[in-house]
Design a protein around this motif. Structure first.
Motif, short mmCIF file in Angstrom:
data_model
loop_
_atom_site.label_atom_id
_atom_site.label_comp_id
_atom_site.label_asym_id
_atom_site.label_seq_id
_atom_site.Cartn_x
_atom_site.Cartn_y
_atom_site.Cartn_z
N VAL A 172 17.48 5.08 7.46
CA VAL A 172 17.28 3.76 8.07
C VAL A 172 18.41 3.47 9.06
O VAL A 172 18.17 3.01 10.18
N LYS B 61 18.75 2.97 13.81
CA LYS B 61 19.14 1.74 14.49
C LYS B 61 20.25 2.03 15.49
O LYS B 61 20.99 3.00 15.35
N VAL C 18 21.98 -1.86 6.16
CA VAL C 18 20.63 -1.61 5.64
C VAL C 18 20.33 -2.62 4.55
O VAL C 18 21.14 -2.83 3.64
N GLU D 258 14.45 -2.87 3.62
CA GLU D 258 14.34 -1.67 4.46
C GLU D 258 14.43 -0.41 3.62
O GLU D 258 13.70 0.56 3.85
N LYS E 201 11.55 2.61 2.97
CA LYS E 201 11.84 4.00 3.26
C LYS E 201 11.68 4.90 2.04
O LYS E 201 11.16 6.02 2.15
N GLU F 83 9.01 1.58 14.73
CA GLU F 83 9.50 2.58 13.76
C GLU F 83 8.52 3.74 13.66
O GLU F 83 8.92 4.91 13.65
#
Length: 490
Positions: free
Chosen positions: A304, A308, A314, A318, A322, A348
């Motif tokens: 994650v 970004k 995180v 999120e 994932k 994403e």
């Protein structure tokens, strides 16, 4: 599969004492289109800049963003950068910062110049004095840290070799933590692992581990072999070696090595990924996770973070998206509004190269005919977005007596299906605006339509997508079911 919900709930009650090198991370984004006439150097046309709490401060942010509480001890100079960091940290929910001031050094600041288009780091400028803290500052750090250990469930040392974690500070913290029965995780910078003697877990990256053990560390076996001697030297319970796209290998003092491959993800920026890993390990181990569970959580969090831009934290949500197979997401997490929420999820998926499909309808009473179309639609793509007519839209299309179920109920029933990845409620009579925003690779409708009758077919085909018509299951109709329920046989 471990119980994510139970672990996440336990994480929220943990307190982590984080000690380490605090810094300000600044990212300057722009485009490069020419070379300077003054020197053979690229010229960046600056478009925007961002500042974040970096170094061990980013570890603290990640701990808090996971829902846990962080007591953070760091060092700043008496300068404008230090003031900015102190103010920003004070505003971070879940972080209690205890900062020691050192007037003899500048607060560490790193400025990265990044090509916006290619997400490539072009240059980094550092303002720092990377020398060990003086004796009196060492003592102030120790005096600040030791009273906090009893308040914490676990201790995390984030070493960036900027002067906070001297051998004396490390020794005092680890010894005090062990006396109180608190585990200590160290994200090390020194190649001399002996200075971290007595820690529970060391988390070097592959380069740091190779330098510390004088090994190639290029296979799981070579890592496991080299880790045995390193663990003897550091008297620790385990060593975790992070290896970027190769994944992570954890070698416990007793038992077999555990390797977790990296999640496939388009990497945007690796800045701070190690901070995220350390934070997740601390919080999950503190919450009662075993080695493998903590490792899988950390691997997912790293995926994650690198997706970004900048120094990223995180969140628990999120992480959940994932680490859990998509079909196991809670129904409410699959329901998003058109706009930013939808675009974030689409972005994403696009970064991962996934094929997005779309279908739509009222779905007032879900029946086998609907399920067949949705299942077939999901089989034609990697992720399926379902556009759902709002209550007002259904009334206009079906009459004042409809819908039988309100839009939230209909959305939750759809979202509970394994075939459905996202549900978006739209207010218009047709989903044309939604299709324009999504630009799906495949547009799916029941076979009672012709291709030219499918709303949005021209938009999808203009972008190289396809329209797929699924044969309907005879004998099933929401209108028929509603009439039958009301006793109307006509």
């Amino acid at each position: 599969m471990f119980d994510f919900e139970a672990l996440s709930h336990a994480m929220a009650s943990q307190t982590v004492l984080c000690v380490g090198d605090l810094m300000l991370d600044e990212f300057v984004y722009g485009e490069v289109s020419r070379i300077s006439p003054e020197a053979p150097a690229p010229v960046i046309a600056v478009q925007r800049s961002e500042t974040n709490i970096g170094g061990a401060g980013n570890v603290a942010r990640n701990i808090a963003s996971l829902g846990a509480r962080c007591i953070f001890v760091g060092l700043i100079g008496e300068d404008e950068v230090g003031v900015r960091l102190a103010v920003t940290l004070a505003q971070e929910p879940g972080v209690e910062s205890l900062l020691v001031h050192d007037p003899s050094r500048p607060t560490t600041r790193k400025v990265r110049f990044v090509s916006e288009h290619f997400s490539t780091h072009m240059l980094r400028a550092d303002w720092e004095l990377a020398v060990p803290a003086s004796g009196d500052i060492e003592q102030k750090l120790i005096d600040t840290i030791l009273p906090q250990i009893s308040r914490a469930d676990i201790v995390l040392l984030s070493d960036y070799a900027k002067g906070v974690l001297t051998a004396r500070v490390i020794r005092n913290v680890i010894d005090a933590a062990k006396k109180l029965g608190k585990r200590v995780i160290v994200d090390p910078k020194s190649a001399n692992f002996a200075i971290y003697r007595g820690a529970t877990l060391l988390t070097p990256n592959r380069k740091e581990f190779s330098e510390a053990t004088r090994s190639r560390a290029d296979t799981e076996r070579s890592i496991a072999d080299a880790a045995q001697d390193a663990m003897q030297l550091a008297d620790c319970e385990a060593i975790l070696v992070t290896q970027s796209e190769r994944g992570m290998t954890l070698v416990p003092r007793h038992g077999e090595a555990i390797h977790v491959p990296a999640h496939p993800v388009k990497v945007r920026d690796v800045s701070g990924a190690g901070d995220t890993v350390a934070a997740v390990l601390a919080v999950t181990l503190s919450a009662g996770a075993d080695w493998e569970t903590a490792l899988r959580m950390a691997s997912a969090a790293a995926a994650v973070a690198v997706g970004k831009q900048g120094t990223a934290s995180v969140t628990s949500a999120e992480l959940r998206r994932k680490i859990l197979p998509h079909a196991f997401l809670a129904a409410e997490e699959k329901i998003v509004a058109a706009g930013a929420g939808l675009e974030a999820q689409l972005s994403e998926w696009r970064q991962q190269g996934l094929r997005v499909g779309f279908t739509n309808g009222c779905f007032d009473i879900l029946h086998p005919g609907h399920v067949k179309v949705l299942t077939a639609a999901r089989g034609a793509c990697d992720r399926l977005v379902v556009g759902l007519n709002s209550d007002a839209s259904v009334k206009r299309l079906k009459g004042e007596s409809r819908p039988v179920q309100d839009e939230r109920a209909r959305a939750e029933v759809l979202a509970a299906l394994e075939a459905v990845d996202l549900v978006v409620i739209f207010e218009e009579d047709t989903p044309i605006r939604l299709i324009t925003a999504i630009k799906p690779s495949v547009l799916v409708k029941g076979g009672d339509y012709t291709r030219d009758q499918v709303v949005g077919h021209e938009i999808v085909e203009a972008h190289g997508g396809e329209v797929l018509l699924i044969d309907v299951l005879p004998g099933f109709s929401t209108t028929t079911l509603v009439n039958r329920a009301r006793g109307d046989k006509g």
